[in-house]
Scaffold this motif. Structure first.
Motif, PDB file in Angstrom:
ATOM      1  N   VAL A 122      49.016  47.677  41.222  1.00  0.00           N
ATOM      2  CA  VAL A 122      49.032  47.855  42.671  1.00  0.00           C
ATOM      3  C   VAL A 122      49.731  46.683  43.339  1.00  0.00           C
ATOM      4  O   VAL A 122      49.809  45.586  42.787  1.00  0.00           O
ATOM      5  CB  VAL A 122      47.598  48.006  43.248  1.00  0.00           C
ATOM      6  N   GLU A 123      50.222  46.928  44.531  1.00  0.00           N
ATOM      7  CA  GLU A 123      50.864  45.872  45.303  1.00  0.00           C
ATOM      8  C   GLU A 123      49.813  44.882  45.770  1.00  0.00           C
ATOM      9  O   GLU A 123      48.739  45.268  46.228  1.00  0.00           O
ATOM     10  CB  GLU A 123      51.593  46.488  46.496  1.00  0.00           C
ATOM     11  N   ASN A 124      50.103  43.591  45.649  1.00  0.00           N
ATOM     12  CA  ASN A 124      49.180  42.544  46.060  1.00  0.00           C
ATOM     13  C   ASN A 124      49.222  42.411  47.585  1.00  0.00           C
ATOM     14  O   ASN A 124      50.279  42.178  48.160  1.00  0.00           O
ATOM     15  CB  ASN A 124      49.565  41.226  45.390  1.00  0.00           C
ATOM     16  N   LYS A 125      48.099  42.546  48.234  1.00  0.00           N
ATOM     17  CA  LYS A 125      48.027  42.489  49.696  1.00  0.00           C
ATOM     18  C   LYS A 125      47.758  41.088  50.234  1.00  0.00           C
ATOM     19  O   LYS A 125      47.742  40.881  51.433  1.00  0.00           O
ATOM     20  CB  LYS A 125      46.919  43.432  50.204  1.00  0.00           C
ATOM     21  N   LEU A 126      47.567  40.111  49.345  1.00  0.00           N
ATOM     22  CA  LEU A 126      47.298  38.742  49.791  1.00  0.00           C
ATOM     23  C   LEU A 126      48.580  38.101  50.327  1.00  0.00           C
ATOM     24  O   LEU A 126      49.640  38.190  49.718  1.00  0.00           O
ATOM     25  CB  LEU A 126      46.756  37.903  48.634  1.00  0.00           C
ATOM     26  N   ILE A 127      48.470  37.456  51.457  1.00  0.00           N
ATOM     27  CA  ILE A 127      49.618  36.787  52.057  1.00  0.00           C
ATOM     28  C   ILE A 127      49.941  35.522  51.265  1.00  0.00           C
ATOM     29  O   ILE A 127      49.050  34.778  50.875  1.00  0.00           O
ATOM     30  CB  ILE A 127      49.322  36.450  53.539  1.00  0.00           C
ATOM     31  N   ASN A 128      51.224  35.283  51.022  1.00  0.00           N
ATOM     32  CA  ASN A 128      51.720  34.115  50.278  1.00  0.00           C
ATOM     33  C   ASN A 128      51.211  34.038  48.841  1.00  0.00           C
ATOM     34  O   ASN A 128      51.082  32.950  48.287  1.00  0.00           O
ATOM     35  CB  ASN A 128      51.374  32.805  51.013  1.00  0.00           C
ATOM     36  N   ALA A 129      50.918  35.181  48.243  1.00  0.00           N
ATOM     37  CA  ALA A 129      50.465  35.195  46.848  1.00  0.00           C
ATOM     38  C   ALA A 129      51.646  34.931  45.922  1.00  0.00           C
ATOM     39  O   ALA A 129      52.781  35.277  46.233  1.00  0.00           O
ATOM     40  CB  ALA A 129      49.830  36.534  46.522  1.00  0.00           C
ATOM     41  N   ALA A 130      51.370  34.320  44.788  1.00  0.00           N
ATOM     42  CA  ALA A 130      52.431  34.009  43.833  1.00  0.00           C
ATOM     43  C   ALA A 130      53.026  35.277  43.229  1.00  0.00           C
ATOM     44  O   ALA A 130      54.216  35.345  42.971  1.00  0.00           O
ATOM     45  CB  ALA A 130      51.876  33.112  42.732  1.00  0.00           C
ATOM     46  N   GLU A 131      52.191  36.286  42.985  1.00  0.00           N
ATOM     47  CA  GLU A 131      52.681  37.530  42.404  1.00  0.00           C
ATOM     48  C   GLU A 131      52.652  38.650  43.449  1.00  0.00           C
ATOM     49  O   GLU A 131      51.784  38.680  44.299  1.00  0.00           O
ATOM     50  CB  GLU A 131      51.868  37.940  41.171  1.00  0.00           C
ATOM     51  N   LYS A 132      53.624  39.551  43.371  1.00  0.00           N
ATOM     52  CA  LYS A 132      53.702  40.650  44.328  1.00  0.00           C
ATOM     53  C   LYS A 132      52.852  41.840  43.908  1.00  0.00           C
ATOM     54  O   LYS A 132      52.493  42.667  44.721  1.00  0.00           O
ATOM     55  CB  LYS A 132      55.147  41.102  44.497  1.00  0.00           C
ATOM     56  N   TYR A 133      52.532  41.922  42.609  1.00  0.00           N
ATOM     57  CA  TYR A 133      51.735  43.031  42.084  1.00  0.00           C
ATOM     58  C   TYR A 133      50.582  42.501  41.267  1.00  0.00           C
ATOM     59  O   TYR A 133      50.620  41.377  40.762  1.00  0.00           O
ATOM     60  CB  TYR A 133      52.609  43.962  41.226  1.00  0.00           C
ATOM     61  N   ARG A 134      49.547  43.335  41.129  1.00  0.00           N
ATOM     62  CA  ARG A 134      48.381  42.992  40.320  1.00  0.00           C
ATOM     63  C   ARG A 134      48.058  44.136  39.389  1.00  0.00           C
ATOM     64  O   ARG A 134      48.122  45.295  39.778  1.00  0.00           O
ATOM     65  CB  ARG A 134      47.159  42.730  41.210  1.00  0.00           C
ATOM     66  N   CYS A 135      47.699  43.794  38.179  1.00  0.00           N
ATOM     67  CA  CYS A 135      47.168  44.777  37.245  1.00  0.00           C
ATOM     68  C   CYS A 135      45.659  44.778  37.469  1.00  0.00           C
ATOM     69  O   CYS A 135      44.978  43.785  37.218  1.00  0.00           O
ATOM     70  CB  CYS A 135      47.497  44.371  35.813  1.00  0.00           C
ATOM     71  N   VAL A 136      45.146  45.878  37.994  1.00  0.00           N
ATOM     72  CA  VAL A 136      43.726  45.983  38.343  1.00  0.00           C
ATOM     73  C   VAL A 136      43.016  46.792  37.272  1.00  0.00           C
ATOM     74  O   VAL A 136      43.414  47.922  36.974  1.00  0.00           O
ATOM     75  CB  VAL A 136      43.540  46.636  39.726  1.00  0.00           C
ATOM     76  N   ILE A 137      41.965  46.217  36.694  1.00  0.00           N
ATOM     77  CA  ILE A 137      41.151  46.909  35.709  1.00  0.00           C
ATOM     78  C   ILE A 137      39.810  47.203  36.360  1.00  0.00           C
ATOM     79  O   ILE A 137      39.042  46.279  36.655  1.00  0.00           O
ATOM     80  CB  ILE A 137      40.970  46.059  34.441  1.00  0.00           C
ATOM     81  N   LEU A 138      39.556  48.469  36.609  1.00  0.00           N
ATOM     82  CA  LEU A 138      38.308  48.909  37.236  1.00  0.00           C
ATOM     83  C   LEU A 138      37.337  49.314  36.144  1.00  0.00           C
ATOM     84  O   LEU A 138      37.667  50.112  35.266  1.00  0.00           O
ATOM     85  CB  LEU A 138      38.573  50.097  38.164  1.00  0.00           C
ATOM     86  N   VAL A 139      36.143  48.725  36.170  1.00  0.00           N
ATOM     87  CA  VAL A 139      35.142  49.023  35.141  1.00  0.00           C
ATOM     88  C   VAL A 139      33.944  49.725  35.766  1.00  0.00           C
ATOM     89  O   VAL A 139      33.727  49.678  36.968  1.00  0.00           O
ATOM     90  CB  VAL A 139      34.687  47.736  34.401  1.00  0.00           C
ATOM     91  N   GLU A 140      33.168  50.375  34.889  1.00  0.00           N
ATOM     92  CA  GLU A 140      31.950  51.063  35.367  1.00  0.00           C
ATOM     93  C   GLU A 140      30.797  50.766  34.441  1.00  0.00           C
ATOM     94  O   GLU A 140      30.951  50.379  33.335  1.00  0.00           O
ATOM     95  CB  GLU A 140      32.189  52.564  35.468  1.00  0.00           C
TER      96      GLU A 140
END
Length: 85
Positions: free
Chosen positions: A67-85
């Motif tokens: 997903v696209e990283n929504k944090l302002i001034n983040a080093a990376e533009k995207y994040r690999c998100v692992i959703l667990v249950e």
């Protein structure tokens, strides 16, 4: 179980449709993420479920997506998100 072809051009939202992961599926998915510049340079984040028992120490992977990283001034533009249950 139907596999999703992630070798096609990278979208902003890459995600998987598996409910039960094994190690080869996770490795294959991460290798496919690394084929694109967005996925190769993405940060990794683990998302725990809301309302979980604080004593719970083990989790099953529910979804892995890029997903696209929504944090302002983040080093990376995207994040690999692992959703667990």
């Amino acid at each position: 179980m139907k596999r999703i072809d992630l070798s096609s051009p990278t979208d902003k939202q890459l995600k998987t449709g598996y409910l039960h992961y094994n190690t080869s599926m996770v490795v294959q998915l991460l290798q496919n993420f690394c084929k694109s510049p967005e996925g190769a340079n993405a940060g990794v984040m683990l998302v725990l479920p809301d309302g979980r028992n604080p004593m719970q120490k083990e989790f099953n992977i529910k979804e892995i997506k890029l997903v696209e990283n929504k944090l302002i001034n983040a080093a990376e533009k995207y994040r690999c998100v692992i959703l667990v249950e």
